[in-house]
Design a protein around this motif. Sequence first.
Motif, PDB file in Angstrom:
ATOM      1  N   UNK A  85       0.846  -1.206   0.174  1.00 30.23           N
ATOM      2  CA  UNK A  85      -0.206  -0.209  -0.002  1.00 30.23           C
ATOM      3  C   UNK A  85       0.799   1.357   0.017  1.00 30.23           C
ATOM      4  N   UNK A  86       2.144   1.142   0.776  1.00 28.92           N
ATOM      5  CA  UNK A  86       2.726   2.349   0.717  1.00 28.92           C
ATOM      6  C   UNK A  86       3.405   2.633  -0.394  1.00 28.92           C
ATOM      7  N   UNK A  88       2.557   2.153  -3.342  1.00 26.68           N
ATOM      8  CA  UNK A  88       1.417   2.619  -4.040  1.00 26.68           C
ATOM      9  C   UNK A  88       1.174   4.396  -3.668  1.00 26.68           C
ATOM     10  N   UNK A  89       1.140   4.493  -2.564  1.00 26.61           N
ATOM     11  CA  UNK A  89       0.864   5.714  -1.806  1.00 26.61           C
ATOM     12  C   UNK A  89       1.984   6.559  -2.485  1.00 26.61           C
ATOM     13  N   UNK A 107      -1.919  -0.689  -9.881  1.00 22.31           N
ATOM     14  CA  UNK A 107      -2.467  -0.352  -8.529  1.00 22.31           C
ATOM     15  C   UNK A 107      -3.688  -1.339  -7.795  1.00 22.31           C
ATOM     16  N   UNK A 111      -3.253  -2.968  -4.283  1.00 24.24           N
ATOM     17  CA  UNK A 111      -4.522  -2.629  -3.024  1.00 24.24           C
ATOM     18  C   UNK A 111      -5.138  -3.716  -2.624  1.00 24.24           C
ATOM     19  N   UNK A 115      -4.761  -5.806   0.973  1.00 23.15           N
ATOM     20  CA  UNK A 115      -5.951  -6.047   2.044  1.00 23.15           C
ATOM     21  C   UNK A 115      -5.933  -7.532   2.466  1.00 23.15           C
ATOM     22  N   UNK A 145      -2.063   2.626   9.800  1.00 23.49           N
ATOM     23  CA  UNK A 145      -2.887   3.259   8.651  1.00 23.49           C
ATOM     24  C   UNK A 145      -3.071   4.829   9.126  1.00 23.49           C
ATOM     25  N   UNK A 146      -3.078   5.126  10.421  1.00 18.80           N
ATOM     26  CA  UNK A 146      -3.084   6.315  10.689  1.00 18.80           C
ATOM     27  C   UNK A 146      -1.808   7.428  10.629  1.00 18.80           C
ATOM     28  N   UNK A 147      -0.815   6.604  10.763  1.00 19.75           N
ATOM     29  CA  UNK A 147       0.783   6.924  11.052  1.00 19.75           C
ATOM     30  C   UNK A 147       1.002   7.483   9.235  1.00 19.75           C
ATOM     31  N   UNK A 148       0.600   6.479   8.568  1.00 20.09           N
ATOM     32  CA  UNK A 148       0.716   6.764   7.103  1.00 20.09           C
ATOM     33  C   UNK A 148      -0.048   7.958   6.461  1.00 20.09           C
ATOM     34  N   UNK A 149      -1.234   8.044   7.194  1.00 25.51           N
ATOM     35  CA  UNK A 149      -1.997   9.354   6.582  1.00 25.51           C
ATOM     36  C   UNK A 149      -1.580  10.555   7.384  1.00 25.51           C
ATOM     37  N   UNK A 150      -1.040  10.259   8.281  1.00 22.29           N
ATOM     38  CA  UNK A 150      -0.389  11.627   9.063  1.00 22.29           C
ATOM     39  C   UNK A 150       0.743  12.029   8.019  1.00 22.29           C
ATOM     40  N   UNK A 152       1.265  11.521   5.038  1.00 23.01           N
ATOM     41  CA  UNK A 152       0.622  11.847   3.936  1.00 23.01           C
ATOM     42  C   UNK A 152       0.367  13.246   3.865  1.00 23.01           C
TER      43      UNK A 152
ATOM     44  N   UNK B  30      -7.969   9.830  15.061  1.00 21.76           N
ATOM     45  CA  UNK B  30      -7.085  10.938  15.602  1.00 21.76           C
ATOM     46  C   UNK B  30      -7.071  12.036  14.853  1.00 21.76           C
ATOM     47  N   UNK B  31      -7.268  11.937  13.395  1.00 25.37           N
ATOM     48  CA  UNK B  31      -6.838  12.901  12.433  1.00 25.37           C
ATOM     49  C   UNK B  31      -7.925  13.386  11.684  1.00 25.37           C
ATOM     50  N   UNK B 108      -4.060   7.909  -2.215  1.00 18.13           N
ATOM     51  CA  UNK B 108      -3.394   7.485  -1.332  1.00 18.13           C
ATOM     52  C   UNK B 108      -4.300   7.580  -0.039  1.00 18.13           C
ATOM     53  N   UNK B 111      -6.805   4.713  -0.166  1.00 21.02           N
ATOM     54  CA  UNK B 111      -6.080   3.407   0.236  1.00 21.02           C
ATOM     55  C   UNK B 111      -6.046   3.310   1.527  1.00 21.02           C
ATOM     56  N   UNK B 112      -5.377   4.561   2.416  1.00 14.23           N
ATOM     57  CA  UNK B 112      -5.234   4.457   3.798  1.00 14.23           C
ATOM     58  C   UNK B 112      -6.326   4.668   4.584  1.00 14.23           C
ATOM     59  N   UNK B 145     -11.504  -9.364  -0.394  1.00 18.21           N
ATOM     60  CA  UNK B 145     -10.285  -8.992  -1.164  1.00 18.21           C
ATOM     61  C   UNK B 145     -10.121 -10.156  -2.356  1.00 18.21           C
TER      62      UNK B 145
END
Lengths: 326, 326
Positions: A85-86, A88-89, A107, A111, A115, A145-150, A152, B30-31, B108, B111-112, B145
Amino acid sequence: MNVKKQKILVMVEDDLAGIEIALKENLNPYLELVSETASHILFSGGKRLRPLLMILSARICGYNGDQDKKISTSFEYLHAATLLHDDLVDDATLRRGRKAAHLIWGNSAAVLVGDFLLARAGAIATGTDIIEVIKVVTDIIEEMSQGEIHQLINKGNIDLSESDYFEVIKRKTAALIQGACHAGAIIAGASEKEKAALIEYGYMLGIAFQMIDDLLDYTAETKDLGKETGADLREGKLTLPVIYSLAKANSSDHSWMKEIIKKSDFSVNEFEHLKTLLLKYGGIEYTEKLAEEYVAKAIDSVLIFKPSKTRDTLQMLAEYTLSRKE
Amino acid sequence: MNVKKQKILVMVEDDLAGIEIALKENLNPYLELVSETASHILFSGGKRLRPLLMILSARICGYNGDQDKKISTSFEYLHAATLLHDDLVDDATLRRGRKAAHLIWGNSAAVLVGDFLLARAGAIATGTDIIEVIKVVTDIIEEMSQGEIHQLINKGNIDLSESDYFEVIKRKTAALIQGACHAGAIIAGASEKEKAALIEYGYMLGIAFQMIDDLLDYTAETKDLGKETGADLREGKLTLPVIYSLAKANSSDHSWMKEIIKKSDFSVNEFEHLKTLLLKYGGIEYTEKLAEEYVAKAIDSVLIFKPSKTRDTLQMLAEYTLSRKE
């Protein structure tokens, strides 16, 4: 290969062999494409650090069952899922020296196979019948997932602080390594004190691991790294060496760095000049020093266990993090 | 609004209100970006069919606790996660009448945030402390999936058979609806017989639901559907109305259909002509008839329960599947 690495590899040879077998046995896809895509990312020379840490954590807490290899795959599947996933991101081109999966299968496959791997990780955790282990795994997915979003959201943000940086890497990297150690302690029926020690170990190691990873993006050679150097900057991803140096830079260097960060397409010379600035302003050294401190804490945290080959291995693994080249 | 739908809505009004509240309360990000992206897909007029089915399944098995709304969110989060990932995979432009999330926040984030929702679904299932429920949820993610991957592999394959089609929809759609019903039975402490009945109900309903969905892609209006008609064909996705008609078509119509399927960019007139062929060769009627049979089986399968308002609702929901326009 460096001597430390060689020494560790000898000590964990059997475990690594067991992990490889378990990774193949527990993938369980009913489709060839899943097998192909997942195998591309799973069997391309990964370090198996996360399953290994789970197995060693269980062992140091006295685990003597035969389910550790199987359960440990959950943490490698999680890792592989996030890589799919990353990449790709981040639109990465190389991973472990090979073309990134999303560029080969598209892609969509990246994805969906990601999953599937998340699901396998969950299924294997569920197979333990231990709610506490399952909770560790679902927490990891949530955190990652939240760390990656953060991360981003932070992309291209020139004003990123050290604490923003740690907020991200604690979730995107440390959570998984810490979780693997925690799960090992749980399946061994460890005491709360032992669990806490291994959580601490995993957290400290995880943070150090990511800091070195971010450092390697500036100091390694592409051929060693198996992915392109300078990739973070090209994606507008500010990591500690840059954050620290930016804060210390004089105004003309600061402006120049800002320009470079803003453009995703910098020249080799510009990148080289940036590296000299990271040295000049101490971003490289600072990151190294800090990583050393985290590793020292990781090493200390397992001292509650009596001396053993397993304890040595855990400590050597932490130490090795600092000298790794890939 | 059609009368059946209105009648059902009155019967489940309180449940739906409870689901809406629970969906907001249990998202827990949290975001801000997670909240925004997830809310875009979660709070844009979804039918809440899956959580509703879980709640009704629990109730018909005698559940009288207060955790059903909370647990039911797991199945809507799963659904929303797959919508985020699938719209990206299919490169869809519209969803529930609004711009697809990946076009607003980028691939991105889609996905996340999808990963985050999968994690929330797992975490909520884990919160039940019932391994059997957790297993249902991880199985669903694995099945969905793989179903989606299978569909991806099948894209553009003109030789798709009915059984290929059912293999896909059983995983990508029925698994989740069936799983929601199954989980309801489990949390109610239902007997094996009751569980089997609700699994059967969910499976039959799920298959019928997808068949009607695939039919609507040819028979609905974009404004009713909230997504573009003809989208399946544009993606090279062969569904039952087409598969059946292709098999029955004379050689000139067959060749023409093949051409249309191969080009992703057909005109309005070509699409209209295709629809007349689906009518001519009975693909529409056949799909409708078969969906009716599945619905009849779904309705029958809950007859093991004594008559009640809940049983009526489950049966009406199944029946409504056939007449829905969106």
